[in-house]
Write a protein that holds these residues in place. Structure first.
Motif, PDB file in Angstrom:
ATOM      1  N   ALA A   1      38.244  75.581  52.608  1.00 60.95           N
ATOM      2  CA  ALA A   1      38.041  76.782  51.806  1.00 60.95           C
ATOM      3  C   ALA A   1      39.239  77.713  51.906  1.00 60.95           C
ATOM      4  O   ALA A   1      39.651  78.308  50.918  1.00 60.95           O
ATOM      5  CB  ALA A   1      36.776  77.496  52.239  1.00 60.95           C
ATOM      6  N   ASP A   2      39.845  77.829  53.111  1.00 62.44           N
ATOM      7  CA  ASP A   2      40.987  78.750  53.170  1.00 62.44           C
ATOM      8  C   ASP A   2      42.208  78.156  52.478  1.00 62.44           C
ATOM      9  O   ASP A   2      43.076  78.881  52.028  1.00 62.44           O
ATOM     10  CB  ASP A   2      41.255  79.265  54.586  1.00 62.44           C
ATOM     11  CG  ASP A   2      41.647  78.198  55.555  1.00 62.44           C
ATOM     12  OD1 ASP A   2      42.545  77.446  55.229  1.00 62.44           O
ATOM     13  OD2 ASP A   2      41.061  78.136  56.650  1.00 62.44           O
ATOM     14  N   ALA A   3      42.224  76.815  52.352  1.00 60.06           N
ATOM     15  CA  ALA A   3      43.283  76.213  51.532  1.00 60.06           C
ATOM     16  C   ALA A   3      43.135  76.648  50.079  1.00 60.06           C
ATOM     17  O   ALA A   3      44.122  76.961  49.404  1.00 60.06           O
ATOM     18  CB  ALA A   3      43.242  74.699  51.630  1.00 60.06           C
ATOM     19  N   SER A   4      41.890  76.702  49.599  1.00 58.80           N
ATOM     20  CA  SER A   4      41.723  77.086  48.194  1.00 58.80           C
ATOM     21  C   SER A   4      41.985  78.575  48.018  1.00 58.80           C
ATOM     22  O   SER A   4      42.493  78.998  46.985  1.00 58.80           O
ATOM     23  CB  SER A   4      40.333  76.710  47.693  1.00 58.80           C
ATOM     24  OG  SER A   4      39.357  77.322  48.471  1.00 58.80           O
TER      25      SER A   4
ATOM     26  N   GLU B   1      48.456  72.373  49.323  1.00 59.90           N
ATOM     27  CA  GLU B   1      47.971  72.932  50.588  1.00 59.90           C
ATOM     28  C   GLU B   1      47.378  71.830  51.458  1.00 59.90           C
ATOM     29  O   GLU B   1      47.622  71.776  52.667  1.00 59.90           O
ATOM     30  CB  GLU B   1      46.911  73.995  50.314  1.00 59.90           C
ATOM     31  CG  GLU B   1      47.437  75.278  49.707  1.00 59.90           C
ATOM     32  CD  GLU B   1      48.221  76.105  50.705  1.00 59.90           C
ATOM     33  OE1 GLU B   1      47.922  76.018  51.907  1.00 59.90           O
ATOM     34  OE2 GLU B   1      49.149  76.806  50.290  1.00 59.90           O
ATOM     35  N   ILE B   2      46.588  70.922  50.835  1.00 62.18           N
ATOM     36  CA  ILE B   2      45.933  69.877  51.623  1.00 62.18           C
ATOM     37  C   ILE B   2      46.965  68.972  52.276  1.00 62.18           C
ATOM     38  O   ILE B   2      46.886  68.707  53.482  1.00 62.18           O
ATOM     39  CB  ILE B   2      44.976  69.041  50.751  1.00 62.18           C
ATOM     40  CG1 ILE B   2      43.765  69.868  50.350  1.00 62.18           C
ATOM     41  CG2 ILE B   2      44.497  67.810  51.506  1.00 62.18           C
ATOM     42  CD1 ILE B   2      42.807  69.140  49.460  1.00 62.18           C
ATOM     43  N   ILE B   3      47.973  68.517  51.496  1.00 62.03           N
ATOM     44  CA  ILE B   3      48.906  67.582  52.135  1.00 62.03           C
ATOM     45  C   ILE B   3      49.787  68.268  53.165  1.00 62.03           C
ATOM     46  O   ILE B   3      50.111  67.675  54.172  1.00 62.03           O
ATOM     47  CB  ILE B   3      49.745  66.749  51.136  1.00 62.03           C
ATOM     48  CG1 ILE B   3      50.493  67.639  50.184  1.00 62.03           C
ATOM     49  CG2 ILE B   3      48.898  65.740  50.409  1.00 62.03           C
ATOM     50  CD1 ILE B   3      51.526  66.863  49.388  1.00 62.03           C
ATOM     51  N   THR B   4      50.134  69.553  52.974  1.00 59.83           N
ATOM     52  CA  THR B   4      50.966  70.179  54.021  1.00 59.83           C
ATOM     53  C   THR B   4      50.155  70.398  55.295  1.00 59.83           C
ATOM     54  O   THR B   4      50.710  70.393  56.382  1.00 59.83           O
ATOM     55  CB  THR B   4      51.554  71.522  53.572  1.00 59.83           C
ATOM     56  OG1 THR B   4      50.549  72.238  52.887  1.00 59.83           O
ATOM     57  CG2 THR B   4      52.747  71.346  52.674  1.00 59.83           C
ATOM     58  N   ARG B   5      48.851  70.615  55.164  1.00 52.43           N
ATOM     59  CA  ARG B   5      48.037  70.809  56.365  1.00 52.43           C
ATOM     60  C   ARG B   5      47.708  69.505  57.074  1.00 52.43           C
ATOM     61  O   ARG B   5      47.399  69.507  58.259  1.00 52.43           O
ATOM     62  CB  ARG B   5      46.722  71.495  55.997  1.00 52.43           C
ATOM     63  CG  ARG B   5      46.864  72.972  55.817  1.00 52.43           C
ATOM     64  CD  ARG B   5      45.777  73.476  54.934  1.00 52.43           C
ATOM     65  NE  ARG B   5      46.145  74.772  54.409  1.00 52.43           N
ATOM     66  CZ  ARG B   5      45.432  75.852  54.630  1.00 52.43           C
ATOM     67  NH1 ARG B   5      44.332  75.786  55.319  1.00 52.43           N
ATOM     68  NH2 ARG B   5      45.836  76.999  54.142  1.00 52.43           N
TER      69      ARG B   5
ATOM     70  N   ALA C   1      45.327  75.726  39.954  1.00 52.03           N
ATOM     71  CA  ALA C   1      44.700  75.809  41.275  1.00 52.03           C
ATOM     72  C   ALA C   1      44.534  74.424  41.875  1.00 52.03           C
ATOM     73  O   ALA C   1      44.732  74.240  43.081  1.00 52.03           O
ATOM     74  CB  ALA C   1      43.354  76.515  41.176  1.00 52.03           C
ATOM     75  N   CYS C   2      44.209  73.415  41.043  1.00 52.17           N
ATOM     76  CA  CYS C   2      44.070  72.044  41.551  1.00 52.17           C
ATOM     77  C   CYS C   2      45.376  71.566  42.185  1.00 52.17           C
ATOM     78  O   CYS C   2      45.369  71.021  43.297  1.00 52.17           O
ATOM     79  CB  CYS C   2      43.684  71.093  40.425  1.00 52.17           C
ATOM     80  SG  CYS C   2      41.939  71.086  40.069  1.00 52.17           S
TER      81      CYS C   2
END
Lengths: 227, 83, 247
Positions: free
Chosen positions: C89-92, C227-231, C220-221
C-alpha cells in the motif's frame, strides 16, 4: 523492574530535556534572537508609517513566530537520535505518548514561552493598538503549542534524514496555515474592539486536537525513522 | 462544428491565447509525467539488471579462481609425488 | 469475504496484474481523451457569458477534481499500510504523489489562464484557488520527504504518515481559507455560478473526466511497478524479470 507512573515518566523526560537545554543556553536563545531581528527587519523594509505597521503587525509577529519555531524544531529529536537515547525511549516499557508529550512540552517551554514574553515589546515597536494586546497574548498562548505539536511531527519524520532542515520547513509550513489565519484574524478583530471569542475557540480546538493526535503521529514517525 | 475556419478555431473568439496556453501547458505537464514515469521504470529495470550481471560476473570469477587454485594444488601434489 | 484480495498482497502477482491493466487503461484513456477533447474544442457550444474561453473548463475541472481525489486515495493507501501493515500500500501511495502534484499544477495553471480573461487577473486569493495552492505544497512536501530517504521502504512509510497528517489538516485548511477569504475580501470577484449544464456541454466533460481518470490509473500502474521492483530487487522473480527482455 522499577515501574514509573505516567506522571513520573513525564516529569523525568521533561526535566532531562530542560536540563540539557539550560546547559546549551545559546542554542535556546538563538531562535528568540532570530524572532526579534526578523520583526525589526519589517519596519526597515516597509517604512516607519505607524498606521501601515499597525495594520500588518499581527501578521509580522505571527509569521516571525512560525519561522522562529521552525528554526528550533530541527534539534528537537536530533541529539537524542545521534546519541541513541531516542531508541532507548522507543523500546522502554513506558508508552511512547508520554515521552513525545514531554519532549514537545519541553520544546514549547523553551521556544514558545519566550516568544510570548517578548511579543508585547515587539508589538509596541510595531504600534499594535492597545486593545489588541490581550488578543496577541491569548493567541500566542494557545497557538504556539500547536506549532510545537505539528512541528514535532515534521521533526520526527526528518530526524533520520541527513540535511533535514529545509525539508522540515517544506513539510511543516503548509500545516501551520490554519493557526496563522485564525490568530492574525483574532488580533485584527480585537483591534476593532469586536469580540474575538470565535477565533480563539477555533485555536483552542486546534490546540486540543493536536494535543491528542500529534503525539501518536510523532510516535509512529519516530518508529519509522529510527527503524 | 462550432468554427467556420481554422483561423477562427485558433482565435477562439479572442480568447485564443488563454485557451491554447492552458491546453498547451496541460499537455506539456502530462507528457512530462508520462515520459519521466516510463524513463524511471526503464532505469530501475536497467539498474537491477546491471546489478544481477555484476553479481553473475563476480560469481564466475570466483568459480574460476577456485578452479584454478584447485588445479594448482593438484599440480603441486602430483609434482611432489613424481619427485 | 476478503479472501479474493489476498493474492494481491504478493508483489509478484500485483506486478503482473498492474502490467496487464496498464495497456487497457492507457488505450481507453487515449480513446476517451481524443474523443472528449475534440468534442470539447470543436463541437461543444460556447458559453453564452464566457464565450470560447469556457473550453478551458474541460481540463480545469477534471484536473481539480482529480487533484483532490488522488490525495484522498494516497491517504487511504497510507492508512492501510500503517494500520493493516499492507506493505504494497505504501508503494501505491508513493506512486500516486507525483501524479497528484501534476494534476494540481494543471488545475492551478488552467485556473490562472481562465481567470485572466474572466476576472482580469492571473491570480486572486480566492478560497478555492488558495486551498488548491496549499494542496500543491502538501504534495510537494510528500514527494520531497519520499526522495530524502535512500531506503524506499522507510521513505514510503514516512511519506504515508505525512499524507495522513495532511488529510486530517486539509478540511481545516480549506475551512480556514474560506473563512479568511470571506473576512478579508468583499465579493469583488463574481464567482462562476453553477447553473444546470446543458447536455451538449455535459457529455464532453464526462468523457474528458473519465479519460483523465483512466490516464491517472495507467500512469499509476507503471509507477507502482517501478516501486515494486526497486523494493524487491533481491528477489529471484525480479531478477528473472529484468534479465529477460519482455515486460
Amino acid at each position: 523492574m522499577s515501574s514509573l507512573s505516567y506522571r513520573q515518566t513525564f516529569a523525568l523526560v521533561l526535566k532531562r530535556d530542560l536540563t540539557i537545554a539550560f546547559r546549551h543556553k545559546d542554542e535556546m536563545l538563538n531562535p528568540l534572537l532570530f524572532f526579534i531581528i526578523v520583526v525589526t527587519l519589517f519596519p526597515l523594509g516597509i517604512g516607519p508609517q505607524a498606521n501601515t505597521l499597525a495594520k500588518i503587525a499581527p501578521g509580522i509577529i505571527w509569521v516571525s513566530a512560525l519561522l522562529a519555531t521552525l528554526l528550533s524544531l530541527d534539534r528537537l529529536f536530533k541529539a537524542d537520535h545521534n546519541d541513541g537515547s531516542l531508541e532507548q525511549m522507543l523500546i522502554s516499557p513506558q508508552p511512547l505518548f508520554i515521552f513525545t508529550l514531554a519532549k514537545i512540552t519541553a520544546h514549547w517551554l523553551l521556544t514558545g514561552l519566550p516568544l510570548i514574553l517578548v511579543a508585547p515589546i515587539l508589538a509596541a515597536l510595531l504600534y499594535l493598538p492597545e486593545q489588541s494586546y490581550s488578543a496577541l497574548f491569548l493567541t500566542l498562548l494557545l497557538g504556539t503549542p500547536v506549532l510545537s505539536f505539528i512541528g514535532a511531527i515534521g521533526a520526527a519524520l526528518t530526524v533520520g534524514v541527513k540535511k533535514g532542515g529545509v525539508l522540515l520547513s517544506l513539510i511543516v509550513l503548509p500545516l501551520y496555515i490554519p493557526v496563522l489565519i485564525f490568530a492574525t484574524s483574532a488580533i485584527d478583530t480585537a483591534s476593532l474592539n469586536l469580540p474575538y471569542n470565535g477565533q480563539l475557540a477555533i485555536i483552542a480546538a486546534l490546540f486540543f486536537g493536536s494535543l491528542t493526535l500529534a503525539p501518536f503521529a510523532v510516535g509512529a514517525a519516530l518508529k519509522v525513522s529510527t527503524n | 462544428m462550432q468554427f467556420d475556419s481554422f483561423a477562427s478555431f485558433l482565435d477562439m473568439g479572442g480568447y485564443g491565447f488563454y485557451v491554447w496556453l492552458s491546453f498547451g501547458a496541460s499537455a506539456a505537464l502530462i507528457l512530462l509525467l508520462i515520459f519521466s514515469t516510463l524513463l524511471s521504470h526503464k532505469n530501475a529495470r536497467a539498474n537491477i539488471a546491471r546489478q544481477v550481471k555484476r553479481e553473475q560476473r563476480l560469481q564466475q570469477a570466483q568459480a574460476q579462481a577456485e578452479a584454478e587454485a584447485e588445479a594448482e594444488a593438484q599440480a603441486s601434489v602430483s609434482e611432489s609425488t613424481s619427485q | 469475504m476478503w479472501k479474493w484480495l489476498h493474492p494481491y498482497a504478493n508483489p509478484e502477482v500485483s506486478y503482473h496484474f498492474a502490467g496487464k491493466l496498464k495497456p487497457w487503461l492507457g488505450w481507453a484513456s487515449a480513446l476517451l481523451l481524443t474523443v472528449g477533447l475534440i468534442w470539447a474544442l470543436l463541437f461543444a457550444p460556447a458559453d453564452y457569458q464566457q464565450g470560447e474561453s469556457f473550453r478551458i473548463f474541460y481540463i480545469h475541472v477534471p484536473s481539480a477534481i482529480l487533484s483532490m481525489s488522488i490525495y484522498l486515495a494516497m491517504a487511504i493507501a497510507a492508512l492501510s499500510s500503517l494500520v493493516w501493515q499492507v506493505r504494497l500500500a505504501d508503494a501505491s501511495a508513493a506512486a500516486l504523489a507525483p501524479i497528484g502534484a501534476v494534476f494540481t499544477a494543471i488545475a492551478l495553471l488552467t485556473g490562472a489562464a481562465w481567470g485572466k480573461p474572466m476576472w482580469g487577473t492571473w491570480w486572486v486569493w480566492d478560497a478555492r484557488l488558495t486551498s488548491e495552492l496549499i494542496l500543491l505544497f502538501l504534495y510537494l512536501g510528500v514527494i520531497a520527504l519520499h526522495n530524502a530517504f535512500d531506503d524506499k521502504q522507510m521513505a514510503g512509510k514516512a511519506a504515508g504518515i505525512l499524507a495522513l497528517v495532511g488529510v486530517i489538516n486539509l478540511p481545516i485548511i480549506k475551512y480556514s481559507v474560506e473563512w479568511w477569504n470571506t473576512l478579508h475580501q468583499g465579493a469583488t470577484v463574481s464567482k462562476l455560478g453553477a447553473p444546470a449544464m446543458a447536455s451538449e456541454m455535459y457529455w464532453p466533460f464526462v468523457l474528458c473526466f473519465l479519460g483523465f481518470g483512466l490516464l491517472v490509473g495507467a500512469v499509476a500502474c507503471v509507477r507502482f511497478q517501478t516501486e515494486i521492483i526497486t523494493r524487491n530487487k533481491m528477489r529471484p522473480w525480479v531478477r528473472n524479470l529484468v534479465t529477460s527482455e519482455v515486460n
